[in-house]
Scaffold this motif. Sequence first.
Motif, PDB file in Angstrom:
ATOM      1  N   MET A   1       0.850  -1.199   0.000  1.00 39.85           N
ATOM      2  CA  MET A   1       0.000   0.000   0.000  1.00 39.85           C
ATOM      3  C   MET A   1       0.891   1.257   0.000  1.00 39.85           C
ATOM      4  N   THR A   2       0.549   2.210  -0.898  1.00 44.10           N
ATOM      5  CA  THR A   2       1.326   3.455  -0.928  1.00 44.10           C
ATOM      6  C   THR A   2       1.091   4.226   0.361  1.00 44.10           C
ATOM      7  N   ALA A   3       2.168   4.772   0.928  1.00 42.37           N
ATOM      8  CA  ALA A   3       2.036   5.526   2.185  1.00 42.37           C
ATOM      9  C   ALA A   3       1.251   6.806   1.937  1.00 42.37           C
ATOM     10  N   MET A   4       0.388   7.133   2.905  1.00 41.87           N
ATOM     11  CA  MET A   4      -0.397   8.361   2.801  1.00 41.87           C
ATOM     12  C   MET A   4       0.398   9.482   3.485  1.00 41.87           C
ATOM     13  N   ALA A 287     -14.860  17.630   9.456  1.00 47.48           N
ATOM     14  CA  ALA A 287     -13.702  16.729   9.581  1.00 47.48           C
ATOM     15  C   ALA A 287     -14.088  15.258   9.325  1.00 47.48           C
ATOM     16  N   PRO A 288     -15.215  14.747   9.887  1.00 44.53           N
ATOM     17  CA  PRO A 288     -15.545  13.339   9.609  1.00 44.53           C
ATOM     18  C   PRO A 288     -15.802  13.073   8.123  1.00 44.53           C
ATOM     19  N   LEU A 289     -16.424  14.036   7.453  1.00 45.89           N
ATOM     20  CA  LEU A 289     -16.708  13.869   6.024  1.00 45.89           C
ATOM     21  C   LEU A 289     -15.413  13.831   5.215  1.00 45.89           C
ATOM     22  N   ILE A 290     -14.495  14.732   5.549  1.00 45.53           N
ATOM     23  CA  ILE A 290     -13.215  14.767   4.825  1.00 45.53           C
ATOM     24  C   ILE A 290     -12.407  13.508   5.137  1.00 45.53           C
ATOM     25  N   ALA A 291     -12.348  13.134   6.405  1.00 50.79           N
ATOM     26  CA  ALA A 291     -11.545  11.959   6.785  1.00 50.79           C
ATOM     27  C   ALA A 291     -12.092  10.700   6.121  1.00 50.79           C
ATOM     28  N   ARG A 299      -7.957   4.027   0.036  1.00 48.38           N
ATOM     29  CA  ARG A 299      -8.298   2.609   0.275  1.00 48.38           C
ATOM     30  C   ARG A 299      -7.920   2.173   1.689  1.00 48.38           C
ATOM     31  N   ARG A 300      -8.266   3.030   2.644  1.00 50.95           N
ATOM     32  CA  ARG A 300      -8.087   2.688   4.056  1.00 50.95           C
ATOM     33  C   ARG A 300      -9.400   2.145   4.597  1.00 50.95           C
ATOM     34  N   PRO A 301      -9.377   1.488   5.761  1.00 44.66           N
ATOM     35  CA  PRO A 301     -10.631   1.046   6.364  1.00 44.66           C
ATOM     36  C   PRO A 301     -11.548   2.246   6.593  1.00 44.66           C
ATOM     37  N   ALA A 302     -12.854   2.025   6.436  1.00 47.93           N
ATOM     38  CA  ALA A 302     -13.818   3.121   6.581  1.00 47.93           C
ATOM     39  C   ALA A 302     -13.770   3.697   7.984  1.00 47.93           C
ATOM     40  N   ILE A 303     -14.063   5.004   8.066  1.00 51.79           N
ATOM     41  CA  ILE A 303     -14.122   5.681   9.361  1.00 51.79           C
ATOM     42  C   ILE A 303     -15.575   5.836   9.733  1.00 51.79           C
TER      43      ILE A 303
END
Length: 313
Positions: A1-4, A287-291, A299-303
């Motif tokens: 996975m490419t680092a964010m 912030a929650p919407l952007i995150a 492609r990270r686990p959903a927040i």
Amino acid sequence: MTAMALVPGDAHPQLAQAVAALLREPLVPTLISAFADGETRIRIEAEVRDADVYILQPTSTPTNERLMTLALLAEAARAAGAARITAVVPYFGYARQDVRGNEGEPRSAQLAARVLRCAGIERLVTLELHTPALESAFEMPLVHLQADGLMLPAIRNRNLPHLTIVSPDAGGLRRAQRYATALAAPLAVVVKTRPGADVAVALQVLGEVRGRVCLIVDDMASTGGTIAGAAQALLEAGAAEVHALFIHAVMAPSALERICAASVRTVTTTDSVATAPDARVQLVSIAPLIAQTLARLARRPAIRSEATHVQES
Ligand code: R5P
């Protein structure tokens, strides 16, 4: 996975920190300052080679500086070998200047979009552009978010009876219609004219507002003139109460006073631009919407967060 790599600009450090905390990612340290002659000086102070870079910078006041800082951060990331650069611009400045109003005027929104592209930005995440017609100007993959999923619960919690949703001008009708549909409320519109830059005059109310609790829904407040004028027109037309909701608090210093002086009972907005807390304003964090959006793009686990509405083009 490419680092964010989450790179904060200088426009909204609080939002960048909140997004980083939700994503459980550190913020990349940056140096943003000015040379003696006023030119902006930028340094990304961590390795971003081969990283999936997200630069968070609303291009709010001072718009030109914020835009240039964003472009310079992108250029710095590109020069450092970033794998991909996404700009996260929750408020996109210049969006209101998307057509030539008069002979001799520029299409500033299109130029701002070109500046970002030239700087190496390959993808844009933004929130509630002034007009969806601007989407095609970016000529890059665009995630165009709506704040309905965050704002509607805030409005429902107010339990406003006999609610009518009001667009303060014809341009905002589609947005107001969305809220009217979601809240099962009737819709009204104020006919507005602009006799000069930053001057808004409400001419007429179309729709039944007598005895109704009116919620004005707009994309932004800048001078506050549009909302104040609409509120006055609604009260003169017999509205029982007026409330206001707008997404971007791009507010000139006296805007809130102006809105409150027009007997607007409550003001609900977001933190898409950095805003000083004020007891008269209900601030809903994006912030929650952007995150959640960045987690999905990377492609990270959903927040887990409030319901959101995402439109992509
Ligand atoms: C105009 O078309 C926008 O949707 C807003 O109504 C406007 O930009 C608000 O500006 P102001 O607060 O200065 O009237």
